[in-house]
Design an enzyme around this catalytic site. Structure first.
Site, mmCIF file in Angstrom:
data_model
loop_
_atom_site.group_PDB
_atom_site.id
_atom_site.type_symbol
_atom_site.label_atom_id
_atom_site.label_comp_id
_atom_site.label_asym_id
_atom_site.label_seq_id
_atom_site.Cartn_x
_atom_site.Cartn_y
_atom_site.Cartn_z
ATOM 1 N N HIS A 36 98.757 90.838 -0.454
ATOM 2 C CA HIS A 36 98.730 91.382 0.911
ATOM 3 C C HIS A 36 97.427 92.116 1.234
ATOM 4 O O HIS A 36 96.926 92.054 2.360
ATOM 5 C CB HIS A 36 99.919 92.335 1.096
ATOM 6 C CG HIS A 36 100.344 92.490 2.514
ATOM 7 N ND1 HIS A 36 101.643 92.711 2.889
ATOM 8 C CD2 HIS A 36 99.643 92.443 3.670
ATOM 9 C CE1 HIS A 36 101.724 92.810 4.205
ATOM 10 N NE2 HIS A 36 100.517 92.651 4.697
ATOM 11 N N TYR A 64 107.124 94.017 4.989
ATOM 12 C CA TYR A 64 107.737 93.980 6.319
ATOM 13 C C TYR A 64 109.213 94.371 6.259
ATOM 14 O O TYR A 64 109.830 94.636 7.303
ATOM 15 C CB TYR A 64 107.631 92.584 6.943
ATOM 16 C CG TYR A 64 106.233 92.079 7.193
ATOM 17 C CD1 TYR A 64 105.110 92.892 7.031
ATOM 18 C CD2 TYR A 64 106.030 90.758 7.584
ATOM 19 C CE1 TYR A 64 103.837 92.403 7.252
ATOM 20 C CE2 TYR A 64 104.753 90.264 7.807
ATOM 21 C CZ TYR A 64 103.661 91.092 7.635
ATOM 22 O OH TYR A 64 102.403 90.596 7.849
#
Length: 272
Positions: free
Chosen positions: A103, A45
């Site tokens: 992730h 992110y």
């Protein structure tokens, strides 16, 4: 408000996907002021520094806030896995994570599955995180990860889950194996607004469709991590934690499942 926890994870958190730079900082401050105590971020992110600064500047101690981050697939190799986690700790300004996730399943041409699962086990054993988990794993990968991890618990599998994609095969597997399902994109990226069934239920509870969509996922036993750039929406989403849907309302919303998948990159696994 005392938030229910599942496997030690506060059932509602604030997601920071797509929140960059000052927006990431400002929205996390707004979330903490509204009452969130669970903040979800990820290396990919590119906002861990802003998230860490917001938590530090909020006046809360690290013990007050549950922090989740995720190792990006490019960091799954043995030379980069642990250093990337240590960098995340530094950016987030914490000594230990509350929850560390993989992730995605790794790319087919990347490090072997058993190797990066081993790296996750090692950082857990060395005390860099209190809990470990995965994201975007199908049931086959969950079973293999659990086998490799042995007695180390998979606390959660974070997957796309919303009223239009209820991910029931994965949800049932997680429920059976005491793995929390954490729903990302729980508002289906805004598409829940205007749905007639959600609106009818929302009107009965004097709230909005988004709040009902979140309340439904929580009623199903999931952790939810909505995000918003609007402080009023950040605050109103919290209302979902106090909504109690009837059995009939839950059944009506279950019928909205259309297996509508919004996130499906080329490296995604074969979905259940």
């Amino acid at each position: 408000m005392t938030m229910k926890t599942i496997n030690g994870i506060p059932q509602m958190g604030f997601g920071t996907w797509k929140r960059k730079d000052s927006e990431a900082y400002d929205t996390v401050i707004a979330a903490l002021e509204a009452g969130y105590r669970h903040i979800d971020t990820a290396q990919a992110y590119d906002n861990e520094t802003e998230v860490g600064n917001a938590i530090s500047d909020s006046g809360f101690t690290p013990a007050d806030i549950f922090v989740t981050t995720k190792v990006w697939i490019d960091n799954y190799g043995p030379a980069s896995f642990r250093p990337s986690v240590e960098e995340s700790l530094a950016r987030l300004r914490v000594d230990k994570l509350d929850l560390l996730l993989l992730h995605w399943p790794g790319r087919s041409d990347g490090p072997a599955f058993e190797n990066y699962i081993g790296e996750l086990a090692a950082v857990y054993d060395d005390g860099l995180t209190r809990r470990i988990g995965v994201s975007n794993f199908n049931t086959t990968l969950l079973a293999e990860a659990a086998r490799l991890l042995g007695d180390r618990k998979i606390s959660t599998n974070q997957v796309e889950c919303h009223v239009f994609n209820q991910n029931r095969v994965v949800a049932d597997y997680c429920r059976e194996h005491d793995i929390a399902l954490t729903a990302y994109s729980p508002l289906a990226q805004g598409t829940v607004s205007g749905n007639p069934i959600l609106k009818e239920v929302a009107d009965a509870h004097e709230t909005g469709e988004g709040v009902i969509a979140l309340a439904f996922l929580m009623a199903e036993g999931h952790v939810v991590i909505p995000t918003s750039s609007r402080p009023e929406r950040v605050k109103s989403n919290l209302d979902a934690a106090s909504i109690r849907l009837s059995g009939e309302e839950v059944m009506r919303i279950r019928e909205l499942d259309a297996r509508m998948r919004l996130i499906d990159p080329e490296w995604a696994p074969e979905w259940d």
